[in-house]
Design a protein around this motif. Sequence first.
Motif, short mmCIF file in Angstrom:
data_model
loop_
_atom_site.label_atom_id
_atom_site.label_comp_id
_atom_site.label_asym_id
_atom_site.label_seq_id
_atom_site.Cartn_x
_atom_site.Cartn_y
_atom_site.Cartn_z
N VAL A 148 43.13 -24.70 57.94
CA VAL A 148 43.76 -23.81 58.98
C VAL A 148 44.21 -22.54 57.96
O VAL A 148 44.09 -22.68 56.58
N GLU A 149 44.32 -21.46 58.76
CA GLU A 149 44.52 -20.22 58.01
C GLU A 149 46.16 -19.89 58.28
O GLU A 149 46.68 -20.15 59.45
N ILE A 150 46.75 -19.27 57.33
CA ILE A 150 47.82 -18.70 57.49
C ILE A 150 47.92 -17.43 57.32
O ILE A 150 47.64 -16.42 56.48
N ARG A 151 48.25 -16.55 58.56
CA ARG A 151 48.12 -15.11 58.69
C ARG A 151 49.24 -14.37 58.89
O ARG A 151 49.40 -13.20 58.92
N THR A 152 50.50 -14.98 59.37
CA THR A 152 51.51 -14.52 59.72
C THR A 152 52.75 -14.99 59.20
O THR A 152 52.96 -16.22 59.23
N ARG A 153 53.62 -14.06 58.81
CA ARG A 153 55.11 -14.35 58.57
C ARG A 153 55.90 -14.29 59.89
O ARG A 153 55.89 -13.08 60.14
N ILE A 154 56.79 -15.29 60.03
CA ILE A 154 57.51 -14.92 61.38
C ILE A 154 58.77 -14.04 61.01
O ILE A 154 59.50 -13.97 59.94
N GLN A 155 59.04 -13.02 61.76
CA GLN A 155 59.81 -11.92 61.65
C GLN A 155 61.14 -11.97 62.41
O GLN A 155 61.64 -10.89 62.99
N VAL A 156 61.51 -13.25 62.72
CA VAL A 156 62.80 -13.44 63.38
C VAL A 156 63.76 -14.12 62.42
O VAL A 156 63.32 -15.05 61.63
N SER A 157 65.26 -14.01 62.69
CA SER A 157 66.12 -14.73 61.93
C SER A 157 66.10 -16.16 62.59
O SER A 157 65.99 -16.54 63.77
N ARG A 158 66.09 -17.12 61.62
CA ARG A 158 66.31 -18.52 61.98
C ARG A 158 67.70 -18.47 62.79
O ARG A 158 67.87 -19.76 63.33
N LYS A 159 68.67 -17.94 62.30
CA LYS A 159 70.13 -18.21 63.28
C LYS A 159 69.82 -17.87 64.39
O LYS A 159 70.62 -18.21 65.44
N VAL A 160 68.91 -17.06 65.19
CA VAL A 160 68.72 -16.85 66.27
C VAL A 160 67.78 -17.99 67.06
O VAL A 160 68.26 -18.10 68.51
N TYR A 161 66.71 -18.25 66.53
CA TYR A 161 66.03 -19.31 67.24
C TYR A 161 65.96 -20.66 66.33
O TYR A 161 65.98 -20.69 65.33
N ASP A 162 65.68 -21.61 67.36
CA ASP A 162 65.75 -23.02 66.81
C ASP A 162 64.17 -23.14 66.50
O ASP A 162 63.42 -23.55 67.38
N ILE A 163 63.70 -22.94 65.30
CA ILE A 163 62.30 -22.98 65.07
C ILE A 163 61.95 -24.32 64.20
O ILE A 163 62.54 -24.42 63.11
N ARG A 164 61.17 -25.11 64.69
CA ARG A 164 60.96 -26.51 64.08
C ARG A 164 59.66 -26.13 63.18
O ARG A 164 58.84 -25.71 63.53
N THR A 165 59.92 -26.73 62.02
CA THR A 165 58.79 -26.43 61.11
C THR A 165 57.98 -27.72 60.72
O THR A 165 58.51 -28.91 61.16
N LYS A 166 56.80 -27.87 60.50
CA LYS A 166 55.93 -28.99 60.64
C LYS A 166 55.39 -29.22 59.11
O LYS A 166 54.49 -30.21 58.72
N GLY A 167 56.00 -28.54 58.14
CA GLY A 167 55.64 -28.84 56.78
C GLY A 167 56.44 -27.61 55.75
O GLY A 167 56.82 -26.85 56.15
N VAL A 168 55.95 -28.08 54.61
CA VAL A 168 56.48 -27.05 53.44
C VAL A 168 55.56 -26.44 52.58
O VAL A 168 54.60 -27.40 52.18
N LEU A 169 55.58 -25.30 52.26
CA LEU A 169 54.46 -24.78 51.12
C LEU A 169 55.16 -24.15 50.21
O LEU A 169 56.02 -23.02 50.29
N THR A 170 55.18 -24.90 48.79
CA THR A 170 56.03 -24.60 47.87
C THR A 170 55.15 -23.81 46.84
O THR A 170 54.27 -24.38 46.34
N LEU A 171 55.63 -22.57 46.38
CA LEU A 171 54.87 -21.36 45.63
C LEU A 171 55.46 -20.98 44.59
O LEU A 171 56.68 -20.55 45.21
N PRO A 172 55.00 -20.61 43.50
CA PRO A 172 55.70 -20.04 42.43
C PRO A 172 55.64 -18.27 42.95
O PRO A 172 54.63 -18.17 43.67
N PHE A 173 56.29 -17.31 42.49
CA PHE A 173 56.19 -16.16 42.86
C PHE A 173 54.83 -15.56 42.65
O PHE A 173 54.44 -14.81 43.53
N GLU A 174 54.26 -15.73 41.59
CA GLU A 174 52.78 -15.37 41.28
C GLU A 174 51.92 -15.51 42.66
O GLU A 174 50.87 -14.37 43.01
#
Length: 171
Positions: free
Chosen positions: A2-28
């Motif tokens: 799968v490809e990740i092409r988009t960062r969601i541009q909404v506040s998590r406080k406004v919408y109840d968005i369910r995540t399906k996983g975690v992507l842990t990355l260093p700043f680099e």
Amino acid sequence: MVEIRTRIQVSRKVYDIRTKGVLTLPFEYRVKSRHVAKLDSGETVAMALPRGEILRGGDLVVASDGRVFEVVALPEKLLHVECADAVALARAAYHLGNRHVAVQVGDGWLRIAYDHVLETMLKGLDAATSEIEAPFEPEAGAYGGGHHHHEGERTSGARIHEFGVPVKVAE
């Protein structure tokens, strides 16, 4: 893969968005628009974000199959800098900026990716330095766009040296 092409541009406080996983990355890797990464589950994903996009800890991204993943900033080796007063801290920040070093700014402190040469320079400016392990969220630069930050965060926009039109997000 799968490809990740988009960062969601909404506040998590406004919408109840369910995540399906975690992507842990260093700043680099949170500043790179094209690379292959692994979710915490071990699944490989292809990152294909717009050029100049910077992922911050807490951001949500959408995969090509519709799944939403949370981005976590991986703790990394940093140099924590404190000074005796605000003038000395400003001087340290000036010298780091003069060298185009990515700097995270906090209340009375600075953080940079660990570098022994910069540590020597900072000590020469009478700054107190210490090595720490923490997520790195540096400033985005004077022309960074308006990026949503989570409660209590004190960083700026989402783009480093990118002259794009800021996207305003309702909180």
